[in-house]
Every structure is written in C-alpha cells, then in structure tokens.
Design a protein around this motif. Structure first.
Motif, PDB file in Angstrom:
ATOM      1  N   UNK A  89     -80.958  -4.648 -48.440  1.00 43.15           N
ATOM      2  CA  UNK A  89     -81.054  -3.884 -49.681  1.00 43.15           C
ATOM      3  C   UNK A  89     -79.861  -4.221 -50.548  1.00 43.15           C
ATOM      4  N   UNK A  90     -80.062  -4.231 -51.871  1.00 44.13           N
ATOM      5  CA  UNK A  90     -78.995  -4.533 -52.820  1.00 44.13           C
ATOM      6  C   UNK A  90     -78.646  -3.278 -53.607  1.00 44.13           C
ATOM      7  N   UNK A  91     -77.338  -3.023 -53.750  1.00 43.23           N
ATOM      8  CA  UNK A  91     -76.879  -1.760 -54.339  1.00 43.23           C
ATOM      9  C   UNK A  91     -75.704  -2.005 -55.278  1.00 43.23           C
ATOM     10  N   UNK A  92     -75.618  -1.173 -56.311  1.00 50.88           N
ATOM     11  CA  UNK A  92     -74.459  -1.184 -57.205  1.00 50.88           C
ATOM     12  C   UNK A  92     -73.843   0.210 -57.249  1.00 50.88           C
ATOM     13  N   UNK A  93     -72.547   0.256 -57.547  1.00 47.75           N
ATOM     14  CA  UNK A  93     -71.855   1.535 -57.627  1.00 47.75           C
ATOM     15  C   UNK A  93     -71.132   1.924 -56.352  1.00 47.75           C
ATOM     16  N   UNK A  94     -71.152   1.061 -55.350  1.00 52.78           N
ATOM     17  CA  UNK A  94     -70.454   1.342 -54.090  1.00 52.78           C
ATOM     18  C   UNK A  94     -69.276   0.388 -53.993  1.00 52.78           C
ATOM     19  N   UNK A  95     -68.077   0.926 -54.072  1.00 55.99           N
ATOM     20  CA  UNK A  95     -66.870   0.109 -54.033  1.00 55.99           C
ATOM     21  C   UNK A  95     -66.274   0.135 -52.629  1.00 55.99           C
ATOM     22  N   UNK A  96     -66.284  -1.012 -51.973  1.00 57.12           N
ATOM     23  CA  UNK A  96     -65.675  -1.125 -50.655  1.00 57.12           C
ATOM     24  C   UNK A  96     -64.634  -2.243 -50.690  1.00 57.12           C
ATOM     25  N   UNK A  97     -63.608  -2.088 -49.878  1.00 58.43           N
ATOM     26  CA  UNK A  97     -62.544  -3.068 -49.770  1.00 58.43           C
ATOM     27  C   UNK A  97     -62.312  -3.386 -48.301  1.00 58.43           C
ATOM     28  N   UNK A  98     -61.387  -4.300 -48.050  1.00 59.98           N
ATOM     29  CA  UNK A  98     -61.118  -4.695 -46.679  1.00 59.98           C
ATOM     30  C   UNK A  98     -60.688  -3.529 -45.804  1.00 59.98           C
ATOM     31  N   UNK A  99     -59.906  -2.606 -46.364  1.00 60.98           N
ATOM     32  CA  UNK A  99     -59.441  -1.462 -45.579  1.00 60.98           C
ATOM     33  C   UNK A  99     -60.573  -0.494 -45.252  1.00 60.98           C
ATOM     34  N   UNK A 100     -61.726  -0.659 -45.895  1.00 63.14           N
ATOM     35  CA  UNK A 100     -62.864   0.238 -45.626  1.00 63.14           C
ATOM     36  C   UNK A 100     -63.452   0.012 -44.236  1.00 63.14           C
ATOM     37  N   UNK A 101     -63.033  -1.046 -43.557  1.00 64.50           N
ATOM     38  CA  UNK A 101     -63.603  -1.330 -42.233  1.00 64.50           C
ATOM     39  C   UNK A 101     -63.404  -0.188 -41.248  1.00 64.50           C
ATOM     40  N   UNK A 151     -82.604 -16.519 -59.349  1.00 67.57           N
ATOM     41  CA  UNK A 151     -83.767 -15.643 -59.480  1.00 67.57           C
ATOM     42  C   UNK A 151     -83.468 -14.200 -59.099  1.00 67.57           C
ATOM     43  N   UNK A 152     -82.318 -13.951 -58.447  1.00 70.54           N
ATOM     44  CA  UNK A 152     -82.029 -12.566 -58.051  1.00 70.54           C
ATOM     45  C   UNK A 152     -81.865 -11.643 -59.248  1.00 70.54           C
ATOM     46  N   UNK A 153     -81.320 -12.137 -60.349  1.00 67.54           N
ATOM     47  CA  UNK A 153     -81.189 -11.291 -61.530  1.00 67.54           C
ATOM     48  C   UNK A 153     -82.559 -10.891 -62.057  1.00 67.54           C
ATOM     49  N   UNK A 154     -83.540 -11.785 -61.927  1.00 66.73           N
ATOM     50  CA  UNK A 154     -84.911 -11.453 -62.317  1.00 66.73           C
ATOM     51  C   UNK A 154     -85.455 -10.343 -61.419  1.00 66.73           C
ATOM     52  N   UNK A 155     -85.199 -10.431 -60.115  1.00 68.96           N
ATOM     53  CA  UNK A 155     -85.698  -9.429 -59.181  1.00 68.96           C
ATOM     54  C   UNK A 155     -85.001  -8.090 -59.408  1.00 68.96           C
ATOM     55  N   UNK A 156     -83.696  -8.115 -59.656  1.00 69.77           N
ATOM     56  CA  UNK A 156     -82.974  -6.860 -59.905  1.00 69.77           C
ATOM     57  C   UNK A 156     -83.438  -6.193 -61.193  1.00 69.77           C
ATOM     58  N   UNK A 157     -83.826  -6.996 -62.174  1.00 72.16           N
ATOM     59  CA  UNK A 157     -84.423  -6.462 -63.394  1.00 72.16           C
ATOM     60  C   UNK A 157     -83.489  -5.601 -64.218  1.00 72.16           C
ATOM     61  N   UNK A 158     -84.072  -4.597 -64.883  1.00 69.00           N
ATOM     62  CA  UNK A 158     -83.313  -3.754 -65.799  1.00 69.00           C
ATOM     63  C   UNK A 158     -82.282  -2.878 -65.082  1.00 69.00           C
ATOM     64  N   UNK A 159     -82.438  -2.692 -63.779  1.00 67.13           N
ATOM     65  CA  UNK A 159     -81.482  -1.866 -63.039  1.00 67.13           C
ATOM     66  C   UNK A 159     -80.134  -2.568 -62.854  1.00 67.13           C
TER      67      UNK A 159
END
Length: 250
Positions: A89-101, A151-159
């Motif tokens: 699944x592809x998601x935006x708005x979730x900020x993770x960093x190396x220390x998040x492990x 093509x991933x930008x096409x699949x992600x679309x307006x979101x």
C-alpha cells in the motif's frame, strides 16, 4: 554471444536468453515477464515471473490468465501454484525516520535500516531466506524515479501530493509463509489478499506510539498504522499500454 534468440511459444513471440533463470536452465524473455523451463525432476517444470508493469496493467488475475493461455497453447493443461506474493500500500502524510525503528513491533528478529548516500530511505523487517514473511517500508517516490516507473503517478491520481513523499508498506510472502496461511494457488492468494493484509498489519508488524511501559507490545498502535491497517488491497487494472508507456517515459 550474449544475445537473445527469437522463438515462438504458442502464438507469442519470445526470446531465449543466453543465461539461466535462477535454477532454471532455459529462460524465455517477453515484455510481460519471464518464463523458466527445466528438465530437473526436483523442480516444477515451468516457472513464471510476471513484470510489475504487466501485473499493474492487466491486473493480477488477467496477467495470470495470459501466461496460462500462452503455456497451455504450447504444452497442454498447466497447474499453477504460487511461490511468492507481494502485498503493498502507498501512503502520504506519515513521516518516519531512521530512529523510528524502535517504534515498531515485529515478529521477525531481523531488521535493517536502509540508507542511500547518507539519506534514510526505509526499513527491512525479516529475511527472505526464511521463506516466510519479509516487510519493507520505504520512500516510493525516490525508488520510482530511480527505476523509471513513471506510471505510479498515474495510478496515484488526484490523491497524490507532489510536495510530499509516498511511503510504501510492502509484505513479501514466500512459499513457507503462504503455506502457513493455507494458500497454494494464485486464485487462493488473490482471494485472500484482504485477510492476509489484515493479519500482517495486525499481528506480524505494527507501528506504536512510545509509552512508559517497558513492554513495547502494550504501547498504543499509532494513528498512521491504524490507517494502514484499514487500507483496501485491490486488483485494479490500469491499462497495459499506459503502464508500459509510463515505464518508457520514466
């Protein structure tokens, strides 16, 4: 010579590669994927590996039917079993960093942080050698630029928000992992995608909000991971011509 040899399998033009396909001595190449053939009695006679563009363009069931039709035209009836299944699944708005492990709870003992040129790009949980489950969490926007999969930008679309990175959560189930879930055929695997995603994001890997309890498994599940749990794993087809044109543009 290192060159591909043209040939036909049924009514489809393919090429015989000058190299093997892992343990398969003969490797047939096609834009839609790779077919391995062996005479060994220790392996299935045929192995099929569709390309990502084929799976996204046709949809996974029709991609499977395409390969089945090609093989059965040439060989007669074919019984497929599934050796590997990737759910993502592809998601935006979730900020993770190396220390998040340290915020993840996982059944696998092995975990690695992935960096490129000193820039954090994700995590790997588990080991492919186990043949069970491997999870990857990484920046898909970086990977898609490097691989040319435009093509991933096409699949992600307006979101899709071009100013934010896309985080991909991906589970790779090997043969042993699929058998543990009672999955043997491609149709069984596709029918079970929703249940598998639910189980993997609920029981195998979770992201938690750090708390005071010494036992991490008692920390609350993060709001971002709750959204990931609720994601729908679909079988949409995005058009075979569009995905391959997107690949070439990339």
């Amino acid at each position: 010579s290192g060159q591909l040899t043209p040939l036909r399998l049924g009514d489809v033009d393919m090429h015989l590669a000058p190299h093997a396909f892992q343990r398969y001595r003969f490797c047939l190449e096609h834009p839609y994927g790779r077919i391995g053939i062996t005479t060994s009695a220790k392996l299935p006679t045929i192995r099929v590996q569709p390309r990502a563009e084929c799976l996204q363009g046709f949809g996974p069931r029709d991609a499977m039917r395409w390969f089945r039709n090609v093989l059965e035209d040439a060989c007669g009836p074919v019984l497929f079993t599934v050796n590997r299944l990737d759910l993502f699944g592809d998601f935006q708005g979730w900020e993770i960093e190396g220390d998040s492990r340290h915020e993840f709870v996982c059944r696998a003992k092995s975990r690695h942080t992935y960096e490129e040129d000193g820039v954090f790009n994700g995590f790997i949980f588990g080991s492919r050698k186990s043949g069970t489950v491997l999870a990857r969490i990484y920046d898909k926007t970086i990977e898609s630029v490097e691989s040319g999969s435009a093509y991933w930008k096409m699949i992600w679309g307006d979101a899709f928000d071009g100013n934010a990175r896309v985080i991909r959560v991906e589970f790779e189930l090997g043969r042993s992992g699929l058998r543990e879930y009672g999955v043997n055929s491609p149709d069984e695997a596709l029918d079970a995608t929703g249940a598998l995603w639910g189980s993997l994001t609920r029981e195998w890997l979770t992201h938690r909000v750090p708390g005071t309890d010494q036992t991490k498994s008692r920390w609350a599940v993060s709001p971002a991971w709750e959204s990931i749990r609720r994601a729908r794993v679909g079988e949409d087809d995005w058009g075979i011509k569009r995905t391959y044109l997107g690949k070439r543009r990339g």
